[in-house]
Design a protein around this motif. Sequence first.
Motif, PDB file in Angstrom:
ATOM      1  N   GLY A   1       0.891  -1.232   0.137  1.00  0.00           N
ATOM      2  CA  GLY A   1       0.136   0.020   0.029  1.00  0.00           C
ATOM      3  C   GLY A   1       0.843   1.414  -0.128  1.00  0.00           C
ATOM      4  O   GLY A   1       0.422   2.268  -0.393  1.00  0.00           O
ATOM      5  N   ALA A   2       2.071   1.018   0.580  1.00  0.00           N
ATOM      6  CA  ALA A   2       2.961   2.335   0.714  1.00  0.00           C
ATOM      7  C   ALA A   2       4.495   1.796   1.211  1.00  0.00           C
ATOM      8  O   ALA A   2       4.575   0.799   1.894  1.00  0.00           O
ATOM      9  CB  ALA A   2       2.434   3.376   1.597  1.00  0.00           C
ATOM     10  N   LEU A   3       5.358   2.546   0.767  1.00  0.00           N
ATOM     11  CA  LEU A   3       6.791   2.097   0.807  1.00  0.00           C
ATOM     12  C   LEU A   3       7.493   3.185   1.479  1.00  0.00           C
ATOM     13  O   LEU A   3       7.512   4.521   1.023  1.00  0.00           O
ATOM     14  CB  LEU A   3       7.592   1.590  -0.278  1.00  0.00           C
ATOM     15  N   VAL A   4       8.254   3.055   2.739  1.00  0.00           N
ATOM     16  CA  VAL A   4       9.126   4.140   3.179  1.00  0.00           C
ATOM     17  C   VAL A   4      10.463   3.601   3.143  1.00  0.00           C
ATOM     18  O   VAL A   4      10.599   2.486   4.091  1.00  0.00           O
ATOM     19  CB  VAL A   4       8.864   4.586   4.751  1.00  0.00           C
ATOM     20  N   CYS A   5      11.497   4.085   2.565  1.00  0.00           N
ATOM     21  CA  CYS A   5      12.724   3.675   2.360  1.00  0.00           C
ATOM     22  C   CYS A   5      13.500   4.580   3.449  1.00  0.00           C
ATOM     23  O   CYS A   5      13.680   5.862   3.298  1.00  0.00           O
ATOM     24  CB  CYS A   5      13.605   3.745   1.109  1.00  0.00           C
TER      25      CYS A   5
ATOM     26  N   GLN B   1       0.013   4.757  -8.316  1.00  0.00           N
ATOM     27  CA  GLN B   1      -0.640   4.720  -7.441  1.00  0.00           C
ATOM     28  C   GLN B   1      -0.082   4.287  -6.074  1.00  0.00           C
ATOM     29  O   GLN B   1      -0.570   4.518  -4.934  1.00  0.00           O
ATOM     30  CB  GLN B   1      -2.025   4.024  -7.323  1.00  0.00           C
ATOM     31  N   LEU B   2       1.382   4.216  -5.811  1.00  0.00           N
ATOM     32  CA  LEU B   2       1.983   3.792  -4.881  1.00  0.00           C
ATOM     33  C   LEU B   2       2.792   4.699  -4.145  1.00  0.00           C
ATOM     34  O   LEU B   2       3.662   5.224  -4.533  1.00  0.00           O
ATOM     35  CB  LEU B   2       3.211   2.539  -5.018  1.00  0.00           C
ATOM     36  N   PRO B   3       2.220   5.391  -2.912  1.00  0.00           N
ATOM     37  CA  PRO B   3       3.095   6.327  -2.194  1.00  0.00           C
ATOM     38  C   PRO B   3       4.633   5.769  -1.808  1.00  0.00           C
ATOM     39  O   PRO B   3       4.651   4.718  -1.171  1.00  0.00           O
ATOM     40  CB  PRO B   3       2.405   6.574  -0.869  1.00  0.00           C
ATOM     41  N   ILE B   4       5.732   6.459  -2.233  1.00  0.00           N
ATOM     42  CA  ILE B   4       6.808   5.959  -1.832  1.00  0.00           C
ATOM     43  C   ILE B   4       7.754   7.110  -1.179  1.00  0.00           C
ATOM     44  O   ILE B   4       7.823   8.341  -1.772  1.00  0.00           O
ATOM     45  CB  ILE B   4       7.740   5.567  -3.337  1.00  0.00           C
ATOM     46  N   LEU B   5       8.038   6.748   0.079  1.00  0.00           N
ATOM     47  CA  LEU B   5       8.820   8.019   0.731  1.00  0.00           C
ATOM     48  C   LEU B   5      10.251   7.653   0.794  1.00  0.00           C
ATOM     49  O   LEU B   5      10.703   6.462   1.250  1.00  0.00           O
ATOM     50  CB  LEU B   5       8.143   8.426   2.099  1.00  0.00           C
ATOM     51  N   ILE B   6      11.470   8.739   0.777  1.00  0.00           N
ATOM     52  CA  ILE B   6      12.849   8.356   0.886  1.00  0.00           C
ATOM     53  C   ILE B   6      13.189   9.318   2.151  1.00  0.00           C
ATOM     54  O   ILE B   6      12.893  10.421   2.107  1.00  0.00           O
ATOM     55  CB  ILE B   6      13.604   8.164  -0.274  1.00  0.00           C
ATOM     56  N   LYS B   7      14.172   8.617   2.803  1.00  0.00           N
ATOM     57  CA  LYS B   7      14.609   9.847   4.025  1.00  0.00           C
ATOM     58  C   LYS B   7      16.038   9.158   4.260  1.00  0.00           C
ATOM     59  O   LYS B   7      16.252   7.975   4.072  1.00  0.00           O
ATOM     60  CB  LYS B   7      13.825  10.075   5.164  1.00  0.00           C
TER      61      LYS B   7
END
Length: 203
Positions: free
Chosen positions: A135-139, A177-183
């Motif tokens: 549903g979502a990815l946080v890297c 449609q996939l939220p991808i966040l990077i930090k």
Amino acid sequence: ALAARTRCIWVGSGGLASVLNEFLPGPDLAETRTYPGKKTSPGSTLFLVGSFSATARQQIQELSKTTQIQILPLTIDEAAGHPEHSAERLIDKAITNQQDMAVYIDPKQSLRPDLSPAYATRMAALIAPRLGQLGALVCCGGDTTRALFDKLQLTHLQAHNTHEPGVTHVYSRHWPQLPILIKAGAFGDAQTLLRLRQHLEPS
């Protein structure tokens, strides 16, 4: 830097990405659909944390206090390329149950920063085939993010701001449609991942 007309290496790419996007837009992404920003399906939110920083460990620790999230610490052998099938089974089970999860290197072991590329490559191999089911990815962590994007053969990304300083949404035309966040792994406070999880949930 752009006005200097010299070759520039951008340092702090996570925080700079959204600003650079305004000056260097990708021509083939100029007409993409509006980035969703939040989950558009009830699938799992996956936190992929390859950083060894104390900040990243604190953020995982705070996530672990939430009973609705599956915490999956990888052993050194699993991360270095000698996988046990239990990791795949646990990830697949969480995805099937639409349960949020955090995959990271087990902090109880003696960490080997010299094996960071191997850790990142292994984590990318675990997640890449399953990306379309999330549903979502946080890297978290530059090596991890780069290894995953290389594994997915992503060469064009469009950056968007978030409400969290230093955290960037990235849009891929392959998963629109996939939220991808990077930090960066060492960025933020102990509650950062918890806030990102709340932010990703549909209103």
